[in-house]
Motif scaffolding. Sequence first.
Motif, PDB file in Angstrom:
ATOM      1  N   SER A  99      19.020  40.756  51.124  1.00 44.81           N
ATOM      2  CA  SER A  99      19.519  40.475  50.046  1.00 44.81           C
ATOM      3  C   SER A  99      19.948  39.097  49.397  1.00 44.81           C
ATOM      4  O   SER A  99      19.321  37.973  50.234  1.00 44.81           O
ATOM      5  CB  SER A  99      20.808  39.956  51.369  1.00 44.81           C
ATOM      6  OG  SER A  99      21.896  39.557  51.285  1.00 44.81           O
ATOM      7  N   HIS A 100      20.793  39.651  48.489  1.00 45.01           N
ATOM      8  CA  HIS A 100      20.690  38.399  47.230  1.00 45.01           C
ATOM      9  C   HIS A 100      19.094  37.323  47.507  1.00 45.01           C
ATOM     10  O   HIS A 100      18.908  36.543  46.702  1.00 45.01           O
ATOM     11  CB  HIS A 100      21.967  37.702  48.091  1.00 45.01           C
ATOM     12  CG  HIS A 100      23.301  37.257  47.726  1.00 45.01           C
ATOM     13  ND1 HIS A 100      23.678  37.293  46.687  1.00 45.01           N
ATOM     14  CD2 HIS A 100      24.138  38.211  48.748  1.00 45.01           C
ATOM     15  CE1 HIS A 100      25.158  38.225  47.556  1.00 45.01           C
ATOM     16  NE2 HIS A 100      25.048  38.105  47.997  1.00 45.01           N
ATOM     17  N   GLY A 101      18.172  38.831  46.574  1.00 48.18           N
ATOM     18  CA  GLY A 101      17.063  38.450  46.615  1.00 48.18           C
ATOM     19  C   GLY A 101      15.857  37.673  47.415  1.00 48.18           C
ATOM     20  O   GLY A 101      14.896  37.415  47.990  1.00 48.18           O
ATOM     21  N   GLY A 102      16.460  37.487  49.011  1.00 50.89           N
ATOM     22  CA  GLY A 102      16.013  36.968  50.255  1.00 50.89           C
ATOM     23  C   GLY A 102      16.162  37.920  51.392  1.00 50.89           C
ATOM     24  O   GLY A 102      16.446  39.061  51.331  1.00 50.89           O
TER      25      GLY A 102
END
Lengths: 277, 277
Positions: A9-12
Amino acid sequence: MKTVSTAKSHGGVQGVYTHASEVCACDMTFAVFVPPQAAERPCPVVWYLSGLTCTHQNVMDKGEYRRMAAELGLIVVCPDTSPRGDDIPDEKDNWQFGKGAGFYLDATQAPYARNYRMYSYVTEDLPALIAGNFPADMSRQAIFGHSMGGHGALTIALKSPGRYKSCSAFAPIVQPMTAGWSKPALEKFLGRDALAWRSYDATALIEDGHRFPEFLVDQGSADGFLEDGLRPWLLEEACAKAGIALTLRMQEGYDHSYFFISTFMDDHLKWHSERLG
Amino acid sequence: MKTVSTAKSHGGVQGVYTHASEVCACDMTFAVFVPPQAAERPCPVVWYLSGLTCTHQNVMDKGEYRRMAAELGLIVVCPDTSPRGDDIPDEKDNWQFGKGAGFYLDATQAPYARNYRMYSYVTEDLPALIAGNFPADMSRQAIFGHSMGGHGALTIALKSPGRYKSCSAFAPIVQPMTAGWSKPALEKFLGRDALAWRSYDATALIEDGHRFPEFLVDQGSADGFLEDGLRPWLLEEACAKAGIALTLRMQEGYDHSYFFISTFMDDHLKWHSERLG
């Protein structure tokens, strides 16, 4: 520690985990968001404490913290609000006490003292687990929360000012000793002697000499709990007397829900990030 | 129209409403976010169509659209995914058909034809209600959705290219006629003659001459439904043959959940805003 779920999510990575908590004498579930920066270096840890009736999931679903946490490189840890399980003492029809309403304290009264130890859980048990299992820089921690969790964040920061670089709250319960929705819980958890309650009341802690450099508090003006339960002016008075820098922002038209929290989530994460260095 | 709830959020108002839908012959619930700009002028309308099992609430809770919609001045309308109520025909243990699984079509087969008319609901019934009750500029509309709702957005845009300025999708079902989770539903709703299904299949509509200027599609590479159900390459082939500009972005490591959707929500809202003028 067992992994319940993970999702990018959102790169993490937003994960949900369980572990057998020694402190609470039961299995506990919590959520951790690890930002993309953690692939390269340990990241600071922001603790979010939720309000009455919540689990780790409410803020995970509705808090809208991942975009900004990913931008700033913050690990966000979201514990549950109480011990859980069929054998945990509870008052089923009372949302202001028991499961979902642990008030971030260590109970001293039977039958609650065995499991209701959310203060130790949030300050010792879970931090040890986070330090051992996530790419966390435990020398840089911040704490915030909502309502009962705002109470938790303020009282925990006041008692461990060296541990947390910053503290903020959304619509916190600032004086649980005198609020209708918390006084009965303090009595059941801690006994009738109100002296014992002072260790879990932000305004009393400040009166008793505890200090924290500064607080950020957002409070919706349309919050139905404002007048009876929350009363941020009591924190304002206590901070003014003690010389604690309080940024109290009354937010016109906002209520007590995650629609309010998510609106100001970015501001709080930026506040913490600036102080986490 | 009855107001179920409203809350201030990101400077605008997130509302939930119900109305007696003539088209679906039942009460229907939907969510509308009105941005702060609407106090001064009518705002363009973005339709978000949800996926299987969802109501209006999933994206309202987990979609993270309000911050950007408030920044861009977009009204976001989130309908339910099917008719609702005790007397609506359903298959209780089948999440791919019936309640929560209306597939944005007008059913022709008994007993579904009376209520399952989500195509007309989303394109006629609800737009009339929005136009009459919200500060909406109906000359500027966009449509997007997730999974079954991505199918809905693509097919609706292809059939009404003049009505929508833009269309995008998260992990859409691009060829429901041949996917295991949608083919049985098309048969029950529309009958056995597969010719009738073509009007509700994005790739078939394109083959049959329907056009839309351009699509934006995000698809997670870790989506468990990718190979069997979603197959965005089928849309890619159809668009390539038809000369439709498709921006298909494979997003490494993302699954089918709202953790994925919320990550790319900002991009989609900006895409629509640029085209809404």
